[in-house]
Design an enzyme around this catalytic site. Structure first.
Site, PDB file in Angstrom:
ATOM      1  N   ASN A   1      28.414 -12.858 110.259  1.00 30.36           N
ATOM      2  CA  ASN A   1      28.768 -12.084 109.076  1.00 30.36           C
ATOM      3  C   ASN A   1      27.727 -10.994 108.841  1.00 30.36           C
ATOM      4  O   ASN A   1      26.782 -10.847 109.619  1.00 30.36           O
ATOM      5  CB  ASN A   1      28.905 -13.000 107.850  1.00 30.36           C
ATOM      6  CG  ASN A   1      27.642 -13.790 107.581  1.00 30.36           C
ATOM      7  OD1 ASN A   1      26.589 -13.221 107.317  1.00 30.36           O
ATOM      8  ND2 ASN A   1      27.744 -15.115 107.660  1.00 30.36           N
TER       9      ASN A   1
ATOM     10  N   PHE B   1      24.173 -19.763  96.210  1.00 32.99           N
ATOM     11  CA  PHE B   1      24.648 -18.391  96.030  1.00 32.99           C
ATOM     12  C   PHE B   1      26.161 -18.375  96.193  1.00 32.99           C
ATOM     13  O   PHE B   1      26.706 -19.092  97.049  1.00 32.99           O
ATOM     14  CB  PHE B   1      24.001 -17.458  97.058  1.00 32.99           C
ATOM     15  CG  PHE B   1      22.683 -16.879  96.625  1.00 32.99           C
ATOM     16  CD1 PHE B   1      22.540 -15.516  96.411  1.00 32.99           C
ATOM     17  CD2 PHE B   1      21.590 -17.696  96.423  1.00 32.99           C
ATOM     18  CE1 PHE B   1      21.329 -14.982  96.007  1.00 32.99           C
ATOM     19  CE2 PHE B   1      20.370 -17.181  96.020  1.00 32.99           C
ATOM     20  CZ  PHE B   1      20.238 -15.813  95.813  1.00 32.99           C
TER      21      PHE B   1
ATOM     22  N   LYS C   1      31.891 -24.070  91.841  1.00 33.04           N
ATOM     23  CA  LYS C   1      30.985 -24.357  92.947  1.00 33.04           C
ATOM     24  C   LYS C   1      29.716 -25.037  92.439  1.00 33.04           C
ATOM     25  O   LYS C   1      29.179 -25.944  93.071  1.00 33.04           O
ATOM     26  CB  LYS C   1      30.622 -23.066  93.687  1.00 33.04           C
ATOM     27  CG  LYS C   1      31.758 -22.462  94.495  1.00 33.04           C
ATOM     28  CD  LYS C   1      31.287 -21.201  95.219  1.00 33.04           C
ATOM     29  CE  LYS C   1      32.422 -20.579  96.028  1.00 33.04           C
ATOM     30  NZ  LYS C   1      31.990 -19.349  96.728  1.00 33.04           N
TER      31      LYS C   1
ATOM     32  N   LYS D   1      29.123 -28.810  93.911  1.00 31.05           N
ATOM     33  CA  LYS D   1      27.988 -28.996  94.823  1.00 31.05           C
ATOM     34  C   LYS D   1      26.773 -29.610  94.130  1.00 31.05           C
ATOM     35  O   LYS D   1      25.709 -29.743  94.737  1.00 31.05           O
ATOM     36  CB  LYS D   1      27.608 -27.651  95.452  1.00 31.05           C
ATOM     37  CG  LYS D   1      28.751 -27.039  96.262  1.00 31.05           C
ATOM     38  CD  LYS D   1      28.322 -25.781  97.014  1.00 31.05           C
ATOM     39  CE  LYS D   1      29.498 -25.195  97.780  1.00 31.05           C
ATOM     40  NZ  LYS D   1      29.110 -24.084  98.669  1.00 31.05           N
TER      41      LYS D   1
END
Length: 396
Positions: A208, A321, A335, A339
């Site tokens: 990426n 992030f 998220k 997480k």
């Protein structure tokens, strides 16, 4: 960190004195006030006029000149300075200061000042390795002076060895570290940065656009503020941050393994790396000829590193992030919860000029306790400071 600081730059008589011009230019660019002292030998290599033009201040060369018609030079300069930097520092200057000799303006000023002093040695490799020089360097360090060790490479005398003055940008980084407050002193902080690469064959891979700049800025800032920093980095084209332990990895699996080995005794993990979600199920050996490459690749999902690590995090502060198109707080907060994170940094990658492969960023730091702090577009070095202030609840 250097903005508005009075930096006293001492230049001694070595060929590396020419690098003092670039160092002064960079200092002024940071917003620091550069004041230059040159020894008589230094003026043989670079002129006071050059340094005065670059620093926008008078250059001091004479021991017994008065400043402002009444102030004694070395005392006035010593009281004014926030930091003294000697670059280059010759063996002669190092030896004199280490022995308490003050026989010119520079050594007298150093003896009189109470601020931090950074020596940046530069000399022939045989001079640098001389036991007496090494003893003098050790004596400076034992007495609280800072020493930025020289680099290796080809020297002005054409020999190859250790003795080169470090790059001016490295000297600036060292100065920043010295002057920065140390609210994170003694804390181990692990940072991940950059992309991962998932192999297709020995030359092809999936990856990426992450440049690693945000993670590297976070690692450098954490070190500047006193932390013991480990940086787990994917493949990037960046210089390692000063003072930081770097573990280089390539794949998501390698990053996962490295982080598992580091977080057991870590105070915090800041997961800024852009980890590949998928990898090819089968990796071809060698370089597969184009006509034998399949028209499609079968992918399998990489394990989510943060979910895996959060199950065993203990008291470790965990920061993720979220690179998203648009300011979708709901997706980032999901998220954060899924997480089991303490904080998540929301990064809008749809806005031009910030995020991937850029020097600037704009982020929202969302905390598990419901706080949300938005930081508008600014250099990633400044974003890093704001992120650290937020997640560690300190004022830097």
């Amino acid at each position: 960190m250097l903005k508005t600081k009075n930096i006293l730059l001492g230049i001694t008589g070595g060929i590396a004195a020419y690098k003092a011009a670039e160092l002064t230019r960079l200092l002024v660019k940071t917003g620091a006030k550069a004041h230059v002292i040159m020894t008589k030998a230094a003026t043989e290599f670079i002129t006071p006029l050059t340094m005065q033009t670059l620093s926008n201040n008078a250059v001091h060369t004479e021991m017994f000149n008065l400043i402002d018609d009444s102030k004694v030079g070395h005392i006035s300069l010593a009281l004014m300075a926030d930091l003294v930097v000697v670059a280059p520092a010759t063996a002669n200057c190092i030896g004199k200061v280490a022995s308490g000799i003050a026989d010119d303006l520079l050594t007298t000023t150093i003896t009189a000042c109470g601020c931090p002093v950074l020596f940046c040695p530069a000399m022939n490799d045989r001079m640098w390795s001389n036991p007496i020089v090494q003893d003098n360097v050790a004596r400076l360090q034992d007495n609280g002076y800072h020493v930025l060790l020289p680099d290796g490479g080809e020297l002005a005398c054409k020999s190859v060895g250790v003795g080169r003055l470090p790059d001016p940008a490295v000297i600036i980084a060292s100065m920043t570290h010295i002057l920065a407050p140390k609210p994170l002193k003694g804390l181990k902080i692990v940072v991940s940065a950059g992309p991962t690469r998932e192999k297709i064959d020995m030359v092809r891979f999936m990856s990426n656009r992450s440049s690693g700049k945000m993670g590297y800025a976070l690692a450098q800032a954490a070190y500047n503020y006193g932390a013991d920093v480990t940086l787990v980095s994917g493949p990037v084209a960046l210089q390692p941050p000063m003072g930081v332990k770097v573990i280089s990895v390539e794949t998501a699996a390698e990053m996962h393994k490295a982080l598992e080995g580091e977080i057991a005794d870590a105070y915090a993990l800041i997961m800024s790396a852009a980890v590949a979600d998928f990898r090819p199920k089968n990796v071809f050996e060698g370089k597969s000829p184009k006509n034998k490459m399949p028209k499609s690749l079968v992918l399998e999902q990489n394990p989510d590193i943060l979910i895996s690590l959060s199950d065993k995090k203990g008291k470790c502060i965990m920061v993720g992030f979220a690179a998203q198109e648009g300011e979708d707080r709901n997706a980032a907060e999901k998220k954060l919860a899924d997480k089991k994170l303490d904080h998540i940094v929301l990064n809008d990658i749809s806005e031009n000029g910030i995020g991937f492969d850029c020097d600037d960023n704009a982020v929202t730091v969302i905390s598990a306790d419901g706080r949300a702090n938005y930081f508008q577009k600014m250099p990633k070095t400044e974003i890093a400071r704001n992120i650290l202030e937020t997640i560690f609840n300190v004022k830097i």
